[in-house]
Design a protein around this motif. Structure first.
Motif, PDB file in Angstrom:
ATOM      1  N   LEU A 238     112.649  48.880 -26.091  1.00 38.41           N
ATOM      2  CA  LEU A 238     112.631  47.819 -24.965  1.00 38.41           C
ATOM      3  C   LEU A 238     112.308  46.361 -25.724  1.00 38.41           C
ATOM      4  O   LEU A 238     112.929  45.094 -25.556  1.00 38.41           O
ATOM      5  CB  LEU A 238     111.459  48.131 -24.122  1.00 38.41           C
ATOM      6  CG  LEU A 238     111.729  49.155 -22.722  1.00 38.41           C
ATOM      7  CD1 LEU A 238     110.403  49.268 -22.147  1.00 38.41           C
ATOM      8  CD2 LEU A 238     112.980  48.827 -22.140  1.00 38.41           C
ATOM      9  N   ILE A 239     111.692  46.321 -26.704  1.00 41.85           N
ATOM     10  CA  ILE A 239     111.096  45.226 -27.416  1.00 41.85           C
ATOM     11  C   ILE A 239     112.281  44.714 -28.175  1.00 41.85           C
ATOM     12  O   ILE A 239     112.658  43.283 -27.976  1.00 41.85           O
ATOM     13  CB  ILE A 239     109.859  45.341 -28.401  1.00 41.85           C
ATOM     14  CG1 ILE A 239     108.701  45.760 -27.352  1.00 41.85           C
ATOM     15  CG2 ILE A 239     109.732  44.164 -29.362  1.00 41.85           C
ATOM     16  CD1 ILE A 239     107.566  46.120 -28.555  1.00 41.85           C
TER      17      ILE A 239
ATOM     18  N   GLY B 268     109.253  52.297 -25.989  1.00 45.71           N
ATOM     19  CA  GLY B 268     108.695  50.862 -25.999  1.00 45.71           C
ATOM     20  C   GLY B 268     109.230  49.781 -26.969  1.00 45.71           C
ATOM     21  O   GLY B 268     109.588  48.973 -26.558  1.00 45.71           O
TER      22      GLY B 268
ATOM     23  N   TYR C  89     104.822  45.386 -23.004  1.00 46.02           N
ATOM     24  CA  TYR C  89     105.542  46.634 -23.907  1.00 46.02           C
ATOM     25  C   TYR C  89     104.706  47.284 -24.696  1.00 46.02           C
ATOM     26  O   TYR C  89     104.807  48.315 -25.130  1.00 46.02           O
ATOM     27  CB  TYR C  89     106.962  45.586 -24.476  1.00 46.02           C
ATOM     28  CG  TYR C  89     107.751  45.186 -23.736  1.00 46.02           C
ATOM     29  CD1 TYR C  89     108.297  45.775 -22.306  1.00 46.02           C
ATOM     30  CD2 TYR C  89     108.498  44.097 -24.012  1.00 46.02           C
ATOM     31  CE1 TYR C  89     109.101  45.187 -21.458  1.00 46.02           C
ATOM     32  CE2 TYR C  89     109.629  43.417 -23.330  1.00 46.02           C
ATOM     33  CZ  TYR C  89     109.837  44.141 -22.029  1.00 46.02           C
ATOM     34  OH  TYR C  89     110.894  43.662 -21.157  1.00 46.02           O
TER      35      TYR C  89
ATOM     36  N   GLN D  75     114.797  43.154 -25.630  1.00 44.87           N
ATOM     37  CA  GLN D  75     114.499  41.990 -25.023  1.00 44.87           C
ATOM     38  C   GLN D  75     114.500  40.741 -26.099  1.00 44.87           C
ATOM     39  O   GLN D  75     115.013  39.890 -25.478  1.00 44.87           O
ATOM     40  CB  GLN D  75     112.770  42.115 -24.787  1.00 44.87           C
ATOM     41  CG  GLN D  75     112.184  40.651 -24.227  1.00 44.87           C
ATOM     42  CD  GLN D  75     112.641  40.529 -22.886  1.00 44.87           C
ATOM     43  OE1 GLN D  75     112.558  41.377 -21.990  1.00 44.87           O
ATOM     44  NE2 GLN D  75     113.417  39.276 -22.546  1.00 44.87           N
TER      45      GLN D  75
ATOM     46  N   THR E 149     103.491  51.501 -26.533  1.00 45.41           N
ATOM     47  CA  THR E 149     103.539  51.836 -28.166  1.00 45.41           C
ATOM     48  C   THR E 149     102.438  52.308 -28.698  1.00 45.41           C
ATOM     49  O   THR E 149     101.318  52.052 -28.257  1.00 45.41           O
ATOM     50  CB  THR E 149     104.177  50.752 -28.792  1.00 45.41           C
ATOM     51  OG1 THR E 149     103.089  49.534 -28.984  1.00 45.41           O
ATOM     52  CG2 THR E 149     105.427  50.139 -28.226  1.00 45.41           C
TER      53      THR E 149
END
Length: 392
Positions: free
Chosen positions: A209-210, A206, A152, A213, A156
């Motif tokens: 997504l982090i 990104g 990920y 997650q 970034t």
């Protein structure tokens, strides 16, 4: 009137939907979010993997090298099922493996420092993926999260803060401010703006997504625990503390296990924190939740001997702290240091054998008179620069 109201209702819904879409688009393209958080992830995972590789340096051959029981042939068979790939299996040479290990150490260190982060983030992801897939059954579960985060972080702009890249950009901006601005075509300016917008969108996606997650990890773990009878009965941590595989300090585990009420409360609190984590991120309640999660992960690191897993989770939790918190950290540290220095007593100068006593009155001004009481009770007047014994 009713027909007009019916026509106005869909129009209002469409307008509100358009406003929401515009707000989301402005959020994605307006500015890069959580730049400090991305830098904390870069520093944290770079440091974690560097320490991990250094810790396993004496055992590198047995885990990833030619002497590993998980041979390259077994690794290739697993790659056919999982689709993974590792640069470590390209050759069985010991020299090649040692070169890859040295490059992995250098890559982790440079990624930690933030040097050429765009390129180093890709190399760091390749390093983590290669070492993880080479011997997936030889390490603990902590490197699973490090693997995901390394992928990920490629998306970034994790080198914008607290990095060598940021320092180089500041110096370049200072030099550019002193030099005359070069003439640029409008097309070049449009390309630069388009590139900046693309980088911003990819970075924000990104970071999303982090965050997703981590939320998915906590939520799924909490819901999985809820289904278990041992977690529902409050005895799960009791069994965990008595597993020989996860008892680096048997005496400490036995001491904690003796407090049955504390162990049961900790088990229920663990499940509650993990299930509630995704729902408290948009309020101030997330700060006490993050603090309690920090204590939970420190307990896992000490009691279960899983420092890599705990460190990976602590670094992942740090992404939910706002940028203003990280921006204020240097100021808070400097203020704390100033308070510490001001609270210390000033160093006293002891009179040495050659020290001359201070002359005169307050402030050392010449000519200031002092009344001196002599041993016989007589009073005398002394003036700076005069000697009463000589009558001067």
């Amino acid at each position: 009137m009713e027909n007009e109201a019916q026509r106005a209702a869909p129009a209002g819904v469409v307008r509100r939907l358009a406003e929401r879409i515009t707000a989301v688009w402005d959020l994605l393209t307006g500015r890069p979010l959580s730049l400090y958080g991305a830098s904390v992830l870069r520093i944290g995972y770079g440091l974690l993997y560097l320490v991990f590789l250094l810790r396993e340096f004496p055992h590198r051959d047995e885990i990833w090298g030619p002497g590993s029981p998980w041979t390259p042939a077994l690794a290739h068979q697993l790659f056919e099922q999982t689709g993974w790939f590792s640069v470590l299996v390209l050759s069985d040479s010991r020299a090649y493996f040692e070169l890859c290990y040295a490059l992995a150490l250098v890559t982790s260190a440079l990624f930690l420092l933030g040097w050429r982060t765009r390129v180093l983030s890709v190399l760091f992801a390749v390093v983590v993926t290669s070492f993880h897939s080479r011997a997936i059954f030889m390490t603990d579960g902590g490197d699973n999260l490090v693997l995901l985060m390394s992928l990920y972080l490629v998306l970034t702009a994790c080198g914008r803060r607290w990095s060598l890249d940021a320092r180089r950009d500041r110096l370049k901006a200072m030099r550019a401010a002193d030099a005359p601005a070069p003439a640029r075509s409008p097309f070049a300016g449009q390309l630069r703006d388009a590139r900046s917008t693309l980088v911003t969108v990819v970075h924000n996606c990104g970071m999303f997504l982090i965050a997703a997650q981590v939320c998915f990890l906590y939520g799924s773990a909490g819901l999985y625990k809820v289904q278990g009878a041992s977690w529902g009965g409050g005895t799960a941590l009791h069994y965990v503390l008595n597993l020989e595989l996860f008892r680096p300090w048997p005496a400490l585990s036995h001491f904690v296990d003796e407090h049955t009420l504390v162990v049961a409360v900790a088990g229920y609190l663990t499940v509650l924190l993990q299930v509630a984590f995704p729902f408290v991120l948009f309020g101030r309640l997330k700060y006490p939740v993050l603090t309690m999660l920090l204590g939970m992960h420190l307990g896992i690191a000490v009691l279960m001997g899983l420092p890599l897993f705990s460190g990976a989770m602590i670094v992942a939790d740090a992404v939910f702290l706002p940028d203003r918190f990280y921006a204020a950290l240097p100021h808070l540290c400097r203020r704390a240091l100033r308070r510490t220095d001001s609270g210390r007593p000033a160093p006293s100068r002891e009179a040495g054998p050659g020290a001359v006593p201070a002359q005169g009155g307050p402030g050392g001004r010449p000519g200031t008179k002092q009344r001196v009481v002599l041993p016989a009770g007589r009073e005398d007047t002394a003036s700076s620069g005069t000697h009463p014994a000589r009558g001067e």
